[in-house]
Every structure is written in C-alpha cells, then in structure tokens.
Write an enzyme that holds these catalytic residues in place. Structure first.
Site, short mmCIF file in Angstrom:
data_model
loop_
_atom_site.label_atom_id
_atom_site.label_comp_id
_atom_site.label_asym_id
_atom_site.label_seq_id
_atom_site.Cartn_x
_atom_site.Cartn_y
_atom_site.Cartn_z
N LYS A 120 25.96 -8.33 -11.15
CA LYS A 120 25.67 -9.54 -11.93
C LYS A 120 26.97 -10.22 -12.37
O LYS A 120 28.05 -9.63 -12.30
CB LYS A 120 24.81 -9.19 -13.14
CG LYS A 120 25.48 -8.25 -14.13
CD LYS A 120 24.54 -7.92 -15.28
CE LYS A 120 25.23 -6.99 -16.27
NZ LYS A 120 24.38 -6.70 -17.44
N TYR A 169 53.41 -24.75 -28.15
CA TYR A 169 52.63 -25.52 -29.10
C TYR A 169 52.66 -24.86 -30.48
O TYR A 169 52.56 -23.65 -30.62
CB TYR A 169 51.18 -25.64 -28.64
CG TYR A 169 51.00 -26.60 -27.48
CD1 TYR A 169 51.29 -27.95 -27.61
CD2 TYR A 169 50.53 -26.14 -26.25
CE1 TYR A 169 51.12 -28.83 -26.56
CE2 TYR A 169 50.34 -27.01 -25.19
CZ TYR A 169 50.65 -28.36 -25.34
OH TYR A 169 50.48 -29.22 -24.29
#
Length: 360
Positions: free
Chosen positions: A35, A255
């Site tokens: 999955k 940043y």
C-alpha cells in the site's frame, strides 16, 4: 551528471528482506504489503520483484487495479475492503480478495448477485478500535459468510495489533487472548502479524504474516534499526552538491537566519529540499553522508536546497550526498525529526528520480 535527487532502490535488499521474513516466520504464508506506493518505493516495480511472496496487500481498490493493469496476477487483498456494493462486480472481475470489517459489508456480500464467489478475510477488532467487527459479533458474521455462495469456502480470520512495536506493552498479549477467545471453534487460516509482530511476537504468526515496513529494510520496533534484525535498507535517497561557499564567523545561513557560523567555515549547498520530500523540520546537526563521512545540516531546509557544514573537508560541486539509506538509517533521521520512518519514505515526491538496481 544529474543535479537532482535520486532514490536508489536496491532490489537485492528487497528480496533479502522477504527471505528474512520467511526465516523469522518459518512455515507461514507471506502477504507482502504494497500500500501507499509500496511505502514510497514504487508499487508495481516492487511487486514485480517480490514474486516469491504468496499474495500482495493494498489499501484500496485503485491500488489493486493498478497492479492488475501492470500485469500482476498474484492474489491481491484489499486491506480496507470495499466501500460500496457497486465495487463488488469489479472485485470479482479482477479476482481480488477483501477484508470484511463491518456489518454493512457483510450485508452487501450476502445480497449481491455475483458471477463468482469472493475470498473473504474476516477482521475482528481486538483493541485497535479502527476497523473490525466487535468480538461478540464475530462468530455470527463468520457463520453467515460461510453459508453464502458469494464467499469462497474457508473464511480467513484476522485482526490487527495496536502496540506490537512496543515489546514492553501488555496490549498485544491481551489482543491475542481476545482473538483466541472469540474465534474459538472457527476453522480457517489466521492472519494477525504485521512487521512488528513478525519480529517481536512469534506467538502471533498464525497461518499468514503481513510484513510491510520490514520488507523495505526498516525496523518496525521502537528504538531499533533494521540491521539489528538482519534487514537491509532498500531505499537510499541521494543528491549532489551544487555549490560550495565560504562563510565568515558571525554570518548566518538560510531563511530566518536560523543558523550562525561560530567560526569561518565552508558550506556545501545540496540539491534537495521539502519540495522533494525531505523534511523541512530537521534540526541543525542532522547528518548527511559525503565521502563516507557524516556532515551536519545547518540552517533551514528550503524547497529545493539545504546547506551542510563541511568544515575543512575537500568537497566540490558534484559530490554525491546520502540523505538516508545505506550507511545512514532512515530510522535515525525520523527520530531527529520526531516522526516515524513510514512518513519519510511515503513523502518522497515525483520530483525525485527512482532507479532500480539489482533486479531481474
């Protein structure tokens, strides 16, 4: 030379891990769980290389249909079952098996007019409280389905553990006892064990085991790493250095100026970021591998890049960087981020190239 991230998938490691499952759970059939795009490894490619598994497990119908469209003929089990009675004809036509976990599904199967019977895995809720029939309803559901011409004879009996990753937690023993009590007298193959139970709870192995994470070389047990169980990492996430910069003492990087150099140093800029699936919230000091050595990430991870303090090492643009995998366990990175390896593996984005090595 590619200056973009690559996820190297080691097919020989994948096959080794399946063999390890068979070694640990000797005599059991193996339902290999694929999955979520095989936990981020590429569902169809992984299925093609795991033909020694006895069956495949997926979460949803669309995943199963993609495998069938890709030429996979091995039995496929829908672990979430079906959501609507209208899906039953497609399930029959595609020769899929279903987990049945609620009364509405039972009613739909009993009322359906099908061209062929369906293989049912009947799920009991023994304590996960997510999917599964209440234990007191299990016997009646089993009898109803067993008597229906819409079900292949031999209902398979299953449940799922909530805390099998914690070997000190008593819940798994309690769930085993609950399952044994409420399934007493019922015949059929039993499937209880996920990866954690395969490794940590041998008394749960039953007829079928359902390995997921351990197939990909990652430990499902708390505080452990795959190599402690004889597993090999399947995915190695790599990228390249695209620039090297000198930074003076007191200068900041990235940043928010989230990291400041305490002394003159050199930084390598690596072409990977959260836009590729590498977690933005890794703390300063999270390691990467270059030239077989660990170097710390500094500053914030941005969308396309991150920066690494390389000190006085001789690193040049083009140098290969390992973010996790061979030599740097994904379990370690996940622990630093405060998440689980599943999330890191499943979050790799389509910007990353996948390369399969060592396969058939």
């Amino acid at each position: 030379m590619l200056r973009k991230p690559v996820a190297r998938i080691d097919v020989l490691a994948l096959k080794h891990n399946l063999a390890r499952v068979r070694e640990v759970a000797a005599g059991c059939k193996v339902l290999a769980v694929l999955k979520a795009n095989a936990y981020g490894h590429g569902m169809l490619k992984v299925a093609e290389q795991l033909q020694q598994a006895d069956a495949f497990g997926v979460a949803r119908l669309d995943e199963a249909l993609a495998l069938r469209a890709g030429g996979i003929v091995k039995p496929i089990v829908l672990l979430e079952g079906f959501f609507d009675a209208d899906e039953l004809p497609q399930i029959v036509a595609s020769n899929l098996q279903v987990v049945v976990h609620q009364q509405e599904q039972i009613d739909a199967i009993l009322a359906a007019e099908l061209d062929a019977p369906i293989r049912v895995w009947l799920k009991m809720d023994t304590g996960m409280h997510r999917l599964g029939l209440p234990p007191e309803h299990y016997q009646a559901a089993y009898q109803a389905l067993s008597q229906s011409p819409n079900c292949v004879p031999g209902i398979r009996l299953m449940s799922h553990f909530a805390c099998a990753d914690d070997l000190e937690c008593p819940d798994t023993t309690e769930q085993l006892q609950r399952f044994s009590r409420w399934s007493q007298g019922l015949s059929g193959e039993i499937s209880l064990a996920n990866s954690a139970a395969v490794l940590g709870w041998p008394q749960s192995h039953g007829s079928w085991v359902r390995p997921g994470l351990m197939l990909y070389g990652v430990s499902p047990l708390l505080g452990k790493q795959g190599d402690e169980h004889g597993l090999q990492p399947v995915m190695t996430l790599r990228s390249r250095v695209i620039a090297v910069r000198d930074v003076a003492a007191g200068e900041t990087v990235g940043y928010g100026s989230a990291w400041q150099a305490q002394q003159a140093t050199r930084l390598a800029v690596v072409a990977i970021g959260y836009g590729d699936g590498y977690p933005r919230n890794v703390p300063n000091g999270t390691p990467v591998l270059m030239q077989g050595r660990r170097f710390p990430i500094v500053g914030r991870v941005s969308m396309d890049m991150l920066t690494v303090d390389i000190g006085d090492a001789i690193i040049k643009p083009g140098e290969q960087v390992v973010l996790w995998g061979q030599g740097l366990p994904v379990e370690e990175i996940a622990a630093l981020v405060g998440t689980i390896p599943y999330e890191l593996l499943c979050n790799i984005t389509p910007r990353v190239d996948f390369v399969y090595e060592g396969g058939d």
